[in-house]
Every structure is written in C-alpha cells, then in structure tokens.
Design a protein around this motif. Structure first.
Motif, mmCIF file in Angstrom:
data_model
loop_
_atom_site.group_PDB
_atom_site.id
_atom_site.type_symbol
_atom_site.label_atom_id
_atom_site.label_comp_id
_atom_site.label_asym_id
_atom_site.label_seq_id
_atom_site.Cartn_x
_atom_site.Cartn_y
_atom_site.Cartn_z
ATOM 1 N N GLU A 5 78.464 36.998 -20.629
ATOM 2 C CA GLU A 5 78.442 37.361 -19.214
ATOM 3 C C GLU A 5 77.045 37.295 -18.621
ATOM 4 O O GLU A 5 76.875 36.885 -17.473
ATOM 5 N N ASP A 6 76.024 37.659 -19.405
ATOM 6 C CA ASP A 6 74.681 37.851 -18.844
ATOM 7 C C ASP A 6 73.656 36.809 -19.267
ATOM 8 O O ASP A 6 72.505 36.890 -18.844
ATOM 9 N N THR A 7 74.035 35.857 -20.134
ATOM 10 C CA THR A 7 73.043 34.878 -20.627
ATOM 11 C C THR A 7 73.671 33.483 -20.622
ATOM 12 O O THR A 7 74.898 33.340 -20.483
ATOM 13 N N PRO A 8 72.867 32.424 -20.823
ATOM 14 C CA PRO A 8 73.408 31.051 -20.857
ATOM 15 C C PRO A 8 74.230 30.757 -22.113
ATOM 16 O O PRO A 8 74.848 29.683 -22.208
ATOM 17 N N LEU A 9 74.218 31.655 -23.084
ATOM 18 C CA LEU A 9 74.938 31.409 -24.331
ATOM 19 C C LEU A 9 76.429 31.223 -24.057
ATOM 20 O O LEU A 9 77.019 31.954 -23.253
ATOM 21 N N THR A 10 77.056 30.253 -24.729
ATOM 22 C CA THR A 10 78.473 29.973 -24.501
ATOM 23 C C THR A 10 79.311 30.423 -25.692
ATOM 24 O O THR A 10 78.786 30.698 -26.781
ATOM 25 N N ARG A 11 80.623 30.439 -25.461
ATOM 26 C CA ARG A 11 81.548 30.808 -26.525
ATOM 27 C C ARG A 11 81.446 29.826 -27.694
ATOM 28 O O ARG A 11 81.514 30.203 -28.864
ATOM 29 N N ALA A 12 81.289 28.563 -27.364
ATOM 30 C CA ALA A 12 81.178 27.532 -28.408
ATOM 31 C C ALA A 12 79.927 27.748 -29.248
ATOM 32 O O ALA A 12 79.934 27.554 -30.476
ATOM 33 N N ASP A 13 78.834 28.179 -28.599
ATOM 34 C CA ASP A 13 77.605 28.463 -29.347
ATOM 35 C C ASP A 13 77.840 29.574 -30.372
ATOM 36 O O ASP A 13 77.415 29.470 -31.533
ATOM 37 N N ILE A 14 78.497 30.640 -29.916
ATOM 38 C CA ILE A 14 78.738 31.779 -30.820
ATOM 39 C C ILE A 14 79.662 31.363 -31.957
ATOM 40 O O ILE A 14 79.446 31.720 -33.124
ATOM 41 N N ALA A 15 80.714 30.580 -31.631
ATOM 42 C CA ALA A 15 81.650 30.140 -32.668
ATOM 43 C C ALA A 15 80.938 29.260 -33.691
ATOM 44 O O ALA A 15 81.206 29.345 -34.904
ATOM 45 N N ALA A 16 80.022 28.426 -33.223
ATOM 46 C CA ALA A 16 79.304 27.546 -34.138
ATOM 47 C C ALA A 16 78.384 28.335 -35.061
ATOM 48 O O ALA A 16 78.248 28.023 -36.252
ATOM 49 N N GLY A 24 81.233 31.833 -36.287
ATOM 50 C CA GLY A 24 82.650 31.716 -36.596
ATOM 51 C C GLY A 24 83.556 32.079 -35.432
ATOM 52 O O GLY A 24 83.162 32.764 -34.482
ATOM 53 N N GLU A 25 84.794 31.623 -35.507
ATOM 54 C CA GLU A 25 85.751 31.792 -34.418
ATOM 55 C C GLU A 25 86.131 33.263 -34.202
ATOM 56 O O GLU A 25 86.347 33.691 -33.067
ATOM 57 N N THR A 26 86.196 34.020 -35.278
ATOM 58 C CA THR A 26 86.606 35.428 -35.129
ATOM 59 C C THR A 26 85.601 36.201 -34.294
ATOM 60 O O THR A 26 85.976 36.965 -33.380
ATOM 61 N N VAL A 27 84.308 36.014 -34.567
ATOM 62 C CA VAL A 27 83.274 36.693 -33.785
ATOM 63 C C VAL A 27 83.337 36.227 -32.329
ATOM 64 O O VAL A 27 83.240 37.047 -31.388
ATOM 65 N N ALA A 28 83.511 34.940 -32.118
ATOM 66 C CA ALA A 28 83.598 34.418 -30.749
ATOM 67 C C ALA A 28 84.784 35.034 -30.008
ATOM 68 O O ALA A 28 84.683 35.376 -28.818
ATOM 69 N N VAL A 61 69.464 35.777 -32.362
ATOM 70 C CA VAL A 61 70.138 35.007 -31.320
ATOM 71 C C VAL A 61 70.283 35.858 -30.044
ATOM 72 O O VAL A 61 70.007 35.392 -28.930
ATOM 73 N N GLY A 62 70.703 37.100 -30.213
ATOM 74 C CA GLY A 62 70.866 37.975 -29.051
ATOM 75 C C GLY A 62 69.550 38.259 -28.356
ATOM 76 O O GLY A 62 69.472 38.272 -27.124
ATOM 77 N N ALA A 63 68.485 38.499 -29.143
ATOM 78 C CA ALA A 63 67.175 38.788 -28.557
ATOM 79 C C ALA A 63 66.665 37.590 -27.765
ATOM 80 O O ALA A 63 66.095 37.738 -26.674
ATOM 81 N N ALA A 64 66.876 36.381 -28.309
ATOM 82 C CA ALA A 64 66.458 35.186 -27.580
ATOM 83 C C ALA A 64 67.273 35.002 -26.305
ATOM 84 O O ALA A 64 66.734 34.640 -25.253
ATOM 85 N N ALA A 65 68.585 35.245 -26.388
ATOM 86 C CA ALA A 65 69.442 35.056 -25.218
ATOM 87 C C ALA A 65 69.101 36.054 -24.115
ATOM 88 O O ALA A 65 69.143 35.721 -22.920
ATOM 89 N N HIS A 66 68.778 37.297 -24.493
ATOM 90 C CA HIS A 66 68.472 38.344 -23.508
ATOM 91 C C HIS A 66 66.978 38.444 -23.194
ATOM 92 O O HIS A 66 66.563 39.428 -22.558
ATOM 93 N N ALA A 67 66.205 37.472 -23.641
ATOM 94 C CA ALA A 67 64.754 37.518 -23.430
ATOM 95 C C ALA A 67 64.439 37.668 -21.949
ATOM 96 O O ALA A 67 65.013 36.977 -21.103
ATOM 97 N N GLY A 68 63.544 38.592 -21.630
ATOM 98 C CA GLY A 68 63.160 38.819 -20.239
ATOM 99 C C GLY A 68 64.048 39.795 -19.499
ATOM 100 O O GLY A 68 63.731 40.185 -18.366
ATOM 101 N N GLN A 69 65.152 40.187 -20.097
ATOM 102 C CA GLN A 69 66.055 41.154 -19.456
ATOM 103 C C GLN A 69 65.730 42.561 -19.935
ATOM 104 O O GLN A 69 65.519 42.790 -21.123
ATOM 105 N N ASN A 70 65.713 43.513 -19.004
ATOM 106 C CA ASN A 70 65.445 44.911 -19.321
ATOM 107 C C ASN A 70 66.562 45.801 -18.794
ATOM 108 O O ASN A 70 67.233 45.468 -17.803
ATOM 109 N N ARG A 71 66.728 46.912 -19.423
ATOM 110 C CA ARG A 71 67.676 47.930 -18.936
ATOM 111 C C ARG A 71 67.016 48.704 -17.805
ATOM 112 O O ARG A 71 65.803 48.606 -17.585
#
Length: 726
Positions: free
Chosen positions: A95-106, A109-113, A48-58
């Motif tokens: 902060e840096d990707t289109p992913l939302t808090r609701a996406d992470i909770a879904a 889980g709520e604790t990770v979100a 999920v993180g790799a897809a969300a940060h796709a195209g972003q480089n340090r």
C-alpha cells in the motif's frame, strides 16, 4: 525455494549484531524458536522492508520500518511461524511503497505474498466516519480470514502496536481508533481465544477513550491498602499449602485486574470501585485434567464456594475453545475469591487462542488445536451467512450479535420463542415458561433428547420440560440457574419450607406455654382465637405461629391472652416458675428458626440453652457464655434445648494459638488443622511482637470430640506454645 531478485536489497544471513538495530535484535530474541535458515529469512525481510520504507517516518518521528518489525515481534511472542513474521514485516509495503505482490512472491514465496495481500486489502478501505465503509471493510477482512487465519493475526498485532503508540495521533483520530478497537478488534481477539491480546487492546482503548477515568482507576489499583495485600498473601499461602499437602504439582499466581476490567464491572453491575476491587483472583495451573478437578476439591475445602458461581468450561468449552474451571469462594471478611483452574496446555490456549501451538500447513488447511478448529468453523459459518445478507451493514450487525452473545433464543414445543441470558440452563427455561413448571421440573427434552435440568442451552434449540407433581425445588438448583426469575422462585420456595418449620416450632412453643395454664391450642374457642388474630392483624394462625418461632411474639404472652386466666392469678410468676420439662432437640438440620450464637459458638455436646430473640427465633448459647447472666433477667425468653442423639453437619468454633513468630508458622498450624479434617474459615492475628504471635483460627468441627482432636494436633507442633478454645 523462492529466488532472490537482484534488484532488491538482500541482508546477509550472517552479520555482526552491532550493525543490526536494537528493534531487530529484539525481534530475533522473541523468535528464538526459529532455526538459522528461518532467522536469515527474517533478516532478509527486514532489509527488503527497510529499503522499501526508506525515507518514511511515523508521526512519532521514528523510521516507519520500526512499526512492522514491532508487529512481527508481537506475533513472535505468540510463537507464530516464520511466514507470518515475514508477512508482518512487509504488511504495509504493497500500500505504501513501490514494492509489488510479484516482488514479494519472488523473494519470499506465494504464501507470504498472499498474507501481505490479504492484510493490504483490509487497509485500502479505512474504518472512516461512514458506517457503510466500516462494514464493507469488515466484510473484506472476514473473507481474508476465511482464506488464512494468519491474516487476522497480523491485523490484530498491527492494531495492538498502533494502540501502544497512539499518543502521536490527533485527539479525533485517537477516539475513532479506540472505539473501533473496543467494538471490533478486541471482540474478535476474544472470539479467537487470544485473551492476552484482547485484554491489552481493551485497556489501551479505554485509556485512549477515557484518559482521566483510566488514570484514576489505574492509580487506585496501584495504591491498594496494606490490609488487602496482607489478605492476598494469606489467601495465596493457604491455597498453596492445601495444594502442596495434596501433592499437586502446580503454579499459583494472583490475577491482577486491569483498569478496563474494573471499569467494565463497575459500569455493568453498578458497583463502586471498592466493591469491584474487594475480589481476590487466582489462577492455578496443573498438569492434567484430573488434577484440575482434584485442585477444585482442594480449594473448595480451603474456602466455601459461592452458590451458582461454579463453571466447568473443561467439560463444556467456550465457543472460542477456552477451557478452564471457574469457581468463586467466600474469602476472609466476606471478600470473594475468584479462582481459575486449568492445565498448562489450556493456559497456553486461554492466553494465545488460535496462535497457540500454531500448526498451519500450506495447502492442507488448519490442523491445529481446538481453538483453531472452532475459529475456522466460526469464520466458515460467517462466510456462509454473509452470502445471504443484503448489505455490509446488515452483515456487520449479524456478526456483532455473534461477537457479543448476550442472549440465547430458544423454542418451545409449540414454536414460541423465548430469549434467555447467555449460559441459561434448561431449568431457567422451565421458570421462563411458568413458575409452576419450574417448581415441578424433573428433566428436560432438548431437541427431542433427554437432558438434565442443569444443561446449558444454545440458540436454536427446542426445549420441552418434563414435570412431576411430587417434584420440588432444592437448594442445589441455585448453583446453576442464571436468571433472576428462576433464582427468586427457588428462594421463595425454600423460604416457604423455612416458614413451615417456623410454623411447626411456633405451634410447639405456644402449646407448651398453654400447657402451663392447663389448656392447649386446640381447646381455645375459635371465636377467641379469631378475635386475637384480628386484634393483632394476623390474617392466619400460621402467621402468628411463625412470628412466635422467630421471636417476634413471646409464647407466654400469647398464651396468657388466649387462655385468659382468672383475675388476680399471678400468671407471669406461674409460667416463669413452671418450666416445662419438654426440650427442643437440635439435629443440625433446622432451617432458619434455630441459630447458633457467634459470641460463644456452641458445638454438639456442649451444655446449652436457648434464648428467644426477636427476628432471629431461638438463638443457642453455651451455658458458660458470658451473656447468659444478662439473659437470666428475662426467664420468659429462655427455651429448653438440647442436642439430639444424632447431630449432623459442621459447626463453627474458634481456637486461640500462641506461636513462635517466624516464617512458615502459619502454614504449619494450617496443615495441622487440615490433618485433623477440619476446615479453616478465617485466620487473624490478635497480637504480634518479635518473638510471639497470637492467632485466632475460625474452624469447622463436628462436635466437641472433633474439636479436641484439632487441639491435640496443633498442640503437638514445636512452634506452638499454647492452644485453647477461643
């Protein structure tokens, strides 16, 4: 269980390792303690993180996802739970990707979100150039910490990896981030007991802030001379041998100094690099608390402890839950040895702090170790205090006082406030009130409860000192006072006791010299005595007598001047020939006016003589000392001394041993000396070839019989070819 959103990519739980990047495999190896279901969740988070940060480089050019995975690996090495690792992988997504808090909770889980949201809030206000922005960001971080301690653990791991890869940043950004790390994050890691993280943050911050200084110190640490490495090995072997003889299961490791720790000590104490590095550090890890104190006795038997440098953080843990025994020993050639002694659990907590044995349960609060409980209490108190502060800047200053507790503030019974250094005791407080109060202190009443003088004080306590006219300082007081005023006053009083001993001895010696001339001190006319004192610039008779005892004035010459023998009388010859029969008997309790020569090291029952030496008083030599023939040229300086019937204490002696040169010989000899109940002060190689080594051991014995017992024990060893008093 959280449901899977079909719109988000899901990495399968089972997958061939060859399609998983190396950095993900490294994370899974670090998180080896997770079960298969949790590992599958970890991989899903990476996908999920790799897809969300796709195209972003340090800035270094690497894919951005490598950073959050590396942050998760730092936490996995600390043994954190899977929810914390997943949140670490996703901590930059809000902060840096289109992913939302609701996406992470879904997905997770709520604790990770909640964890990801907490970290994100910290990053939305950057620690920029404005002090107010930094303070407000810190306030928000504190509130997130209060909800869940794991938020700050993620943030610390994030900062640690950023510091490890700081080289890609511009110089101005490197400096800003380094200052921020040293002033905020490293102290927080220390306050949470995470010493491994704290130490690395400090060293990385130092390298970024002062690269040239860091490089110079690091190079010098790595290029330590052979003599130091040999001394380190000798100390380690001796400590290991003593611990093994006591059948203590232990792990003994040398502590390596970091450039930051060396630099900080050089700057704080005004010492040179060589002075700072001339300290050997060891850590002893044992099984139980009882073993800790047993090991403490063993190391104190191996090397003498330094006064005032013992700290018991087991009985009185630090504010962050840290527990250990700290002692400093006199090492070979005067180099101090710093030793830490702790149990395995204490060692884990000392290194990982709140991250050790993580026992967080969602919805039930923290039920982990003492470090976690103390951290939670600290954060709760900060949350409470921030409600009463007018601004974020004021709050940050209050927190910095807590993060850097260099002073404690105390109240007298009348309400006056005294500031003392950290770790100050009730006795330090007594001397801060007045020297006389300290000198006659008996006990203390802290917050209306009786407490020993060695009790350490904390801010806000009311302290009352109970005194007695008969009380007086003792040498043991120097073991626990920390203020310079208390230490100076105690030493001054002890010197006064030595002065009284010197006056008493000087009186005896002058009376004896006057007796040869047929008179005594109390028969000398007062005007003649006062004239002599004035002529030689002595304000009091006691000063003259002390000077005589210390060898700065010869009693024969003073006696001649005071007795004023008739002209032509061969006074010098008469005095030299008429040696009085009274002897000074040595008990072992003499303070400062009688010392023992290192050239021949006399011990009880040796035939001895005393030699009056300027500035040293009476120096005792063996009659067979090679220097005695030279002393015969000055018979007026000879002093008749002998051993008292009862002599107490330990005396230095040396033994010379010829041994077979093979591994383990040194340990065998040291064990034989130990079995004879003798302490070893030093060991040196006098000669060494392929087959034979000649060693000199400096040891402590009670008398000549004890020395003979040591020699017999060493002589029995098969590896020993010859042993004799050195």
């Amino acid at each position: 269980m959280p449901t899977t959103d079909p719109a988000l990519p899901v990495y399968p739980a089972a997958c061939d390792d060859d399609v998983v990047p190396d950095y993900v495999q490294a994370l899974e190896q670090a998180a080896h303690y997770l079960n298969d279901t949790q590992k599958a969740m970890l991989r899903r988070a990476w996908a999920v993180g790799a897809a969300a940060h796709a195209g972003q480089n340090r800035k270094s050019g690497e894919p951005y996802i490598t950073h959050p995975v590396a942050v998760a690996q730092v936490l996995a090495e600390q043994g954190l739970d899977v929810e914390t690792l997943v949140a670490a992988i996703l901590h930059d997504t809000l902060e840096d990707t289109p992913l939302t808090r609701a996406d992470i909770a879904a997905q997770f889980g709520e604790t990770v979100a909640e964890l990801v949201d907490g970290v994100t809030k910290l990053d939305k206000v950057q620690f920029a150039n404005r002090q107010e922005a930094q303070a407000e960001s810190f306030r928000k971080m504190l509130l997130a910490m209060a909800r869940d301690l794991r938020v700050i653990l993620i943030k610390l791991a994030d900062r640690l990896h950023n510091m490890r890869t700081l080289g890609a940043q511009l110089p101005e950004a490197r400096r800003r981030i380094a200052i921020e790390t040293l002033e905020i994050y490293a102290p927080i890691a220390q306050r949470l007991g995470m010493n491994l993280v704290k130490s690395e943050l400090q060293d990385l911050g130092f390298r970024a802030l002062h690269p040239w200084r860091h490089a110079v110190i690091e190079k010098r640490i790595r290029s330590q001379p052979l003599a130091r490495r040999e001394a380190l090995a000798q100390i380690e072997a001796r400590l290991a041998q003593r611990l093994a003889m006591e059948k203590l299961e232990h792990r003994l490791v040398g502590r390596v100094k970091t450039p930051w720790s060396v630099y900080s000590k050089m700057r704080a104490e005004g010492r040179s690099f060589d002075q700072v590095m001339d300290v050997f550090g060891f850590r002893i890890v044992v099984d139980t608390v009882a073993d800790c104190y047993h090991a403490l006795g063993v190391v104190h038997a191996a090397y003498k402890p330094v006064d005032g440098r013992f700290r018991d953080f087991i009985a009185i843990p630090k504010a962050n839950g840290y527990q250990s025994l700290h002692t400093v020993l006199f090492g070979p050639y005067g180099a101090p040895i710093e030793v830490q002694i702790r149990t395995r659990e204490m060692d884990l907590i000392a290194e990982r702090g709140v991250a050790a044995h993580w026992a967080y349960k969602a919805g039930e609060g923290s039920s982990g170790n003492s470090a976690q409980a103390r951290a939670a209490a600290w954060i709760a108190s900060l949350v409470e205090s921030q409600r009463g502060t007018g601004s974020s800047l004021e709050f940050l200053e209050n927190v910095k006082v807590d993060l850097f507790p260099d002073e404690v503030y105390l109240f007298t019974p009348k309400g006056d406030i005294l500031a003392l250094p950290r770790n100050a005791t009730a006795l330090d407080f007594a001397y801060a009130v007045h020297t006389d109060v300290g000198n006659h202190a008996v006990t203390a009443r802290i917050d209306k409860r009786l407490a020993p003088l060695r009790t350490r004080l904390v801010s806000g306590q009311t302290v009352e000192i109970i005194t007695a006219k008969s009380a007086a300082p003792s040498a043991q007081w120097l073991e626990f006072v920390v203020t310079s005023k208390a230490r100076t006053a105690i030493r001054q009083h002890l010197k006064q006791l030595e002065h009284e001993d010197a006056v008493q001895l000087g009186h005896y010696m002058l009376d004896r010299a006057l007796g040869v001339l047929g008179t005594a001190l109390d028969r000398i006319p007062m005007d003649r005595l006062e004239a002599y004192l004035a002529e030689n610039r002595y304000s009091r008779l006691e000063a003259l007598l002390a000077d005589i005892a210390l060898g700065n004035r010869m009693p024969v010459q003073v006696a001649q001047a005071l007795a004023q023998p008739a002209e032509g009388a061969p006074a010098d010859v008469a005095i030299a020939q008429q040696r009085p029969e009274e002897r000074i008997f040595i008990t072992g309790g003499e303070r400062g006016v009688i010392s023992f020569a290192q050239c021949c090291q006399p011990i009880p029952r040796d035939p001895i003589m005393g030699y009056h030496t300027a500035g040293k008083g009476i120096v005792v030599h063996r009659l067979d000392c090679p220097h005695v023939s030279e002393y015969r040229k000055s018979p007026e300086r000879w002093v008749a001394v002998d051993w008292a019937r009862e002599v107490t204490g330990s005396f230095s002696a040396s033994i010379r041993i010829d041994v077979e040169n093979r591994p383990g010989v040194l340990a065998q000899v040291a064990a034989a000396v130990a079995r004879a109940e003798s302490n070893i002060d030093r060991v040196e190689y006098l000669e060494r070839d392929r087959s034979i080594a000649v060693l000199r051991f400096g040891i402590e014995v009670r008398d000549d019989r004890h020395l003979a017992e040591v020699l017999r024990g060493v002589r029995r060893l098969q590896v020993v070819q010859d042993v004799q008093r050195g």
